[in-house]
Scaffold this motif. Structure first.
Motif, PDB file in Angstrom:
ATOM      1  N   VAL A 131       2.011   8.191   3.763  1.00 47.50           N
ATOM      2  CA  VAL A 131       0.846   8.929   3.250  1.00 47.50           C
ATOM      3  C   VAL A 131       0.107   8.069   2.224  1.00 47.50           C
ATOM      4  O   VAL A 131      -1.121   7.912   2.281  1.00 47.50           O
ATOM      5  N   ASN A 132       0.853   7.500   1.290  1.00 52.05           N
ATOM      6  CA  ASN A 132       0.233   6.646   0.268  1.00 52.05           C
ATOM      7  C   ASN A 132      -0.574   5.534   0.922  1.00 52.05           C
ATOM      8  O   ASN A 132      -1.718   5.269   0.548  1.00 52.05           O
ATOM      9  N   ALA A 133       0.053   4.883   1.902  1.00 46.84           N
ATOM     10  CA  ALA A 133      -0.611   3.730   2.522  1.00 46.84           C
ATOM     11  C   ALA A 133      -1.855   4.174   3.288  1.00 46.84           C
ATOM     12  O   ALA A 133      -2.885   3.498   3.247  1.00 46.84           O
ATOM     13  N   GLY A 134      -1.786   5.321   3.955  1.00 51.76           N
ATOM     14  CA  GLY A 134      -2.949   5.818   4.698  1.00 51.76           C
ATOM     15  C   GLY A 134      -4.130   6.039   3.768  1.00 51.76           C
ATOM     16  O   GLY A 134      -5.255   5.612   4.053  1.00 51.76           O
ATOM     17  N   ARG A 135      -3.863   6.666   2.646  1.00 49.53           N
ATOM     18  CA  ARG A 135      -4.962   6.969   1.711  1.00 49.53           C
ATOM     19  C   ARG A 135      -5.495   5.696   1.072  1.00 49.53           C
ATOM     20  O   ARG A 135      -6.696   5.509   0.934  1.00 49.53           O
TER      21      ARG A 135
ATOM     22  N   LEU B  74       0.808  -1.218   0.000  1.00 48.06           N
ATOM     23  CA  LEU B  74       0.000   0.000   0.000  1.00 48.06           C
ATOM     24  C   LEU B  74       0.847   1.276   0.000  1.00 48.06           C
ATOM     25  O   LEU B  74       0.324   2.380  -0.145  1.00 48.06           O
ATOM     26  N   GLY B  75       2.158   1.132   0.160  1.00 53.45           N
ATOM     27  CA  GLY B  75       3.001   2.325   0.287  1.00 53.45           C
ATOM     28  C   GLY B  75       3.553   2.885  -1.019  1.00 53.45           C
ATOM     29  O   GLY B  75       4.017   4.018  -1.070  1.00 53.45           O
TER      30      GLY B  75
ATOM     31  N   LEU C 271       1.342  -2.952   4.735  1.00 50.34           N
ATOM     32  CA  LEU C 271       1.644  -1.620   5.287  1.00 50.34           C
ATOM     33  C   LEU C 271       3.144  -1.401   5.315  1.00 50.34           C
ATOM     34  O   LEU C 271       3.897  -2.311   5.672  1.00 50.34           O
ATOM     35  N   PRO C 272       3.608  -0.190   4.985  1.00 53.23           N
ATOM     36  CA  PRO C 272       5.054   0.070   5.043  1.00 53.23           C
ATOM     37  C   PRO C 272       5.566   0.002   6.479  1.00 53.23           C
ATOM     38  O   PRO C 272       4.816   0.293   7.416  1.00 53.23           O
TER      39      PRO C 272
ATOM     40  N   MET D  91       6.422   9.579   2.218  1.00 52.12           N
ATOM     41  CA  MET D  91       5.571   9.304   1.053  1.00 52.12           C
ATOM     42  C   MET D  91       4.863   7.946   1.186  1.00 52.12           C
ATOM     43  O   MET D  91       3.684   7.814   0.884  1.00 52.12           O
ATOM     44  N   TYR D  92       5.613   6.942   1.662  1.00 50.51           N
ATOM     45  CA  TYR D  92       5.036   5.605   1.799  1.00 50.51           C
ATOM     46  C   TYR D  92       3.890   5.602   2.814  1.00 50.51           C
ATOM     47  O   TYR D  92       2.872   4.947   2.628  1.00 50.51           O
TER      48      TYR D  92
END
Ligand SMILES: Nc1nc2c(ncn2[C@@H]2O[C@H](COP(=O)(O)OP(=O)(O)OP(=O)(O)O)[C@@H](O)[C@H]2O)c(=O)[nH]1
Length: 362
Positions: free
Chosen positions: A144-148, A103-104, A133-134, A141-142
């Motif tokens: 934020v990407n994974a959260g979204r 997800l990251g 998950l990272p 960046m990883y």
């Protein structure tokens, strides 16, 4: 549970390969087929199943470089090609579809939610996601990407089975070095879950069925998977304590999402030689799991396996209230705030006069 796998992005492809390998090595036959999807051509070349290169017109086969909005866009534009590759693989035999992604990054993070949504629209079988998950040491960046991505996939999929990369990292090992080992750990757990319900001849009443996996995941949201094994005694009586201790370890130290102990529903699968699995021990462990998870829906079943070990596999459904997830979401939000502040700073032309990136002449 007969499953079709779709690996999106680099991590998604590698994990899918590991899952398909494990299933065929063990002779389970639960993985019906696999497809790999990526924006990076080189990553696809390593996969031993059908692959689809997406976003060629935008990134020319070089990946989206962590831009998950671009990852989502290219999946949206090229989804027909992906669906075409899946056609004929999702047969009447298929009981579930799993979209697998890290997800990251960019491709998996952005592409998985789009694909899950599309598959849900088309197919009647449950569409699950297996998301990675990272680790906490990976960059902003990883996170934020994974959260979204996490938020979106959890909403769109029938359930999102989460794996935290930090959960399986051996001490002293860098994340990169550890990927292969982490992937093997994940494949073993998830592979056993797929194989549950695929059982074997001579089954007893207590053998777990695919519908129990599906019912445990029915409440939607986020799921986690725990696992631990121990040496089997000669007979069932001698394994009562073993089942209790493997179940405890599976939940306390063996889950794919550490600290995720509260759940809406759970399934305890005890794997081992059938007449060495202690009924009393399984029932005791199931009750313990009820108390620990606070769930009144704890299912249980056996998984006959010819092994000199005995193992507990715990599927937890509906773990989104866990501390670990709250911590992760806080980390993702913090990273997003920092990124926005940084962007604002860079946008102010006056900063160019204030900072010392260019030395004064005098
Ligand atoms: N468990 C596991 N995690 C991985 C692996 N490879 C990458 N990751 C994690 O996945 C995230 C990066 O996702 P990738 O799959 O490499 O990226 P991608 O989806 O291909 O996207 P782009 O490279 O940006 O096009 C990071 O958080 C990594 O820690 C792997 O083999 N196993």
């Amino acid at each position: 549970m007969k499953t079709v796998l779709i690996g999106v992005g680099q991590a998604g492809g590698k994990l899918t390969r590991e899952l398909a390998d494990f299933d065929s090595r063990m002779g389970f036959g639960a993985v019906l087929g696999a497809v790999g999807v990526n924006t990076a051509e080189a990553d696809l070349q390593e996969l031993p199943f059908e692959t689809v290169l997406i976003g060629q017109d935008r990134v020319k086969g070089h990946g989206v470089g962590g831009d998950n909005e671009l990852g989502a866009e290219v999946m949206q534009s090229d989804k027909q090609e992906v669906l075409a590759a899946l056609e004929g693989r999702i047969t009447a035999e298929a009981e579930a579809i799993f979209v697998v992604a890290g997800l990251g990054g960019g491709t998996g993070s952005g592409g998985a939610p789009v694909l899950v949504k599309e598959l849900k629209r088309i197919y009647d079988v449950p569409v699950y996601a297996l998301g990675v998950l990272p680790g906490r040491n990976e960059g902003a960046m990883y996170q934020v990407n994974a959260g979204r991505s996490l938020k979106t996939v959890a909403r769109e999929a029938d359930s999102l089975l989460l794996v935290d990369n930090d959960a399986f990292r051996a001490t002293g090992e860098s994340l990169g070095e550890g990927f292969d080992a982490i992937n093997r750990e994940i494949a073993q757990r998830v592979g056993l879950l797929f194989a549950s319900g695929e059982a074997v001849e001579g089954v007893g009443e207590s053998v777990v069925d695919s519908s129990e996996v599906i019912n445990t995941l029915r409440s939607g949201g986020i799921a986690a998977l725990g696992y631990a094994s121990g040496e089997s005694a000669e007979n069932a009586e001698g394994n009562i304590n073993t089942v209790m201790s493997t179940t405890r370890r599976a939940l306390m130290t063996g889950t794919s999402l550490p600290e995720a102990n509260e759940a809406d529903a759970a399934l305890l699968v005890v794997a081992g030689v059938p007449d060495k699995i202690p009924r009393k021990g399984v029932e005791r462990a199931r009750r313990w799991l009820e108390e620990e998870t606070g769930s009144l829906q704890v299912r249980g079943g056996d998984f006959p396996l010819d092994s000199d070990r005995i193992a507990s596999l715990i599927l937890l459904g509906g773990v989104e209230r866990s501390d670990r997830l709250e911590k992760f979401m806080a980390r993702a939000k913090e990273a997003q705030k920092e990124a926005e502040e940084e962007a604002e700073k860079q946008e102010d032309p006056a900063d160019a006069w204030r900072n010392d990136e260019l030395e004064d002449l005098l």
